[in-house]
Design an enzyme around this catalytic site. Structure first.
Site, PDB file in Angstrom:
ATOM      1  N   ASP A  26      41.412  36.632  42.626  1.00  0.00           N
ATOM      2  CA  ASP A  26      40.434  36.931  41.561  1.00  0.00           C
ATOM      3  C   ASP A  26      41.016  37.417  40.233  1.00  0.00           C
ATOM      4  O   ASP A  26      40.454  38.339  39.608  1.00  0.00           O
ATOM      5  CB  ASP A  26      39.402  37.946  42.086  1.00  0.00           C
ATOM      6  N   LYS A 130      34.977  31.704  46.031  1.00  0.00           N
ATOM      7  CA  LYS A 130      34.425  32.504  47.131  1.00  0.00           C
ATOM      8  C   LYS A 130      33.234  33.320  46.646  1.00  0.00           C
ATOM      9  O   LYS A 130      33.267  33.869  45.547  1.00  0.00           O
ATOM     10  CB  LYS A 130      35.510  33.417  47.729  1.00  0.00           C
ATOM     11  N   LYS A 133      33.677  39.189  48.951  1.00  0.00           N
ATOM     12  CA  LYS A 133      34.911  39.946  48.725  1.00  0.00           C
ATOM     13  C   LYS A 133      36.026  39.440  49.633  1.00  0.00           C
ATOM     14  O   LYS A 133      37.179  39.378  49.242  1.00  0.00           O
ATOM     15  CB  LYS A 133      34.632  41.433  48.959  1.00  0.00           C
ATOM     16  N   CYS A 163      38.464  43.319  46.875  1.00  0.00           N
ATOM     17  CA  CYS A 163      38.715  41.967  47.404  1.00  0.00           C
ATOM     18  C   CYS A 163      40.074  41.819  48.071  1.00  0.00           C
ATOM     19  O   CYS A 163      40.216  41.041  49.011  1.00  0.00           O
ATOM     20  CB  CYS A 163      38.516  40.940  46.305  1.00  0.00           C
TER      21      CYS A 163
HETATM   22  N1  TIU Z   1      37.571  40.820  43.213  1.00  0.00           N
HETATM   23  C1  TIU Z   1      37.053  42.011  43.445  1.00  0.00           C
HETATM   24  O1  TIU Z   1      37.725  42.948  43.828  1.00  0.00           O
HETATM   25  N2  TIU Z   1      35.681  42.169  43.184  1.00  0.00           N
HETATM   26  C2  TIU Z   1      35.098  43.333  42.824  1.00  0.00           C
HETATM   27  O2  TIU Z   1      33.893  43.409  42.611  1.00  0.00           O
HETATM   28  N3  TIU Z   1      35.923  44.409  42.672  1.00  0.00           N
HETATM   29  C3  TIU Z   1      35.610  45.659  42.226  1.00  0.00           C
HETATM   30  O3  TIU Z   1      36.484  46.518  42.269  1.00  0.00           O
HETATM   31  N4  TIU Z   1      34.419  45.897  41.741  1.00  0.00           N
END
Ligand code: TIU
Length: 222
Positions: A26, A130, A133, A163
């Site tokens: 991500d 995806k 998470k 994630c």
């Molecule tokens: N990719 C990921 O970690 N998504 C989140 O929403 N992370 C947060 O820390 N909010």
């Protein structure tokens, strides 16, 4: 051939690059840049950018060794039919699907949903969209790893406790050995970052290993 990271925590980590995948979680504008989902959740996004040069170096090294490289993106269909209410109602200013400065937040195809310029996938690398998470949840990740004969994972990206950690736990349950290079992952919360890495390695690597990207690169180069 086995590669060994002697200085990994809690003890040395051994892997065969040919059966190891690098998963970059991500590294999207929505998490790294101002105006995205991360900031809309009330976070200071600055720690996200600090890991970019380390990730670039690690990616280059893994590319050189012809390793499988997977880039994930968290996001949803434009009609949000794959986004549960439990997720849609989380936030404080701008919610998933709403318009922000980089387009609709965490919606596939929007500018903010895409990878940051510095870490764009190269041709032939896998892009995994995806909705959750956990990178295994509602994706074909497990199928891809099985088809490619992957046994070990290098997991990096953001955020460490959300994630990255969720994917590490899911991978561990599926029988994958994994290592997290500590300077290739970031959190909006300093204390969550460290605690997550500690949780991964505690109890004799209950989830996996942690190392530095330098140690990982050195092990691959030797
Ligand atoms: N990719 C990921 O970690 N998504 C989140 O929403 N992370 C947060 O820390 N909010």
């Amino acid at each position: 051939m086995q590669t060994v990271i002697d200085n990994a925590k809690p003890f040395s980590f051994s892997f065969d690059p040919q059966s190891t995948a690098l998963i970059v979680i991500d590294m999207q504008r929505d998490f790294v840049l101002k105006g995205g989902f991360g900031e809309a959740l009330g976070n200071n996004v600055e720690p996200m950018s600090a890991i970019i040069p380390n990730l670039q170096k690690l990616l280059e090294c893994c590319r050189k060794h012809n390793m499988l490289i997977i880039h994930t993106r968290e996001g949803h269909r434009a009609d949000l039919s794959d986004c549960p209410k439990a997720k849609l109602t989380r936030g404080n200013k701008t919610f998933i699907g709403e318009m922000g400065p980089m387009g609709r937040i965490l919606v596939r195809g929007e500018y903010g949903h895409d990878f940051i310029d510095e870490l764009r996938p190269k041709e032939g690398e896998i892009v995994l969209d995806k909705p959750g998470k956990d990178a295994f949840y509602a994706t074909d990740l497990e199928l891809i790893l099985q088809n490619k004969g992957i046994k070990s994972l290098i997991v990096c990206g953001v955020t460490t406790e959300v994630c990255v950690q969720t994917t590490c736990r899911a991978a561990n349950d599926r029988g994958y050995e994994l290592v997290v290079p500590s300077d290739c992952t970031a959190s909006y919360f300093k204390e969550f970052y460290q605690t997550t890495l500690d949780m991964i390695t505690a109890q004799g690597a209950i989830i996996g290993w942690v190392c530095t990207s330098n140690d990982l690169i050195k092990a691959l180069e030797d």
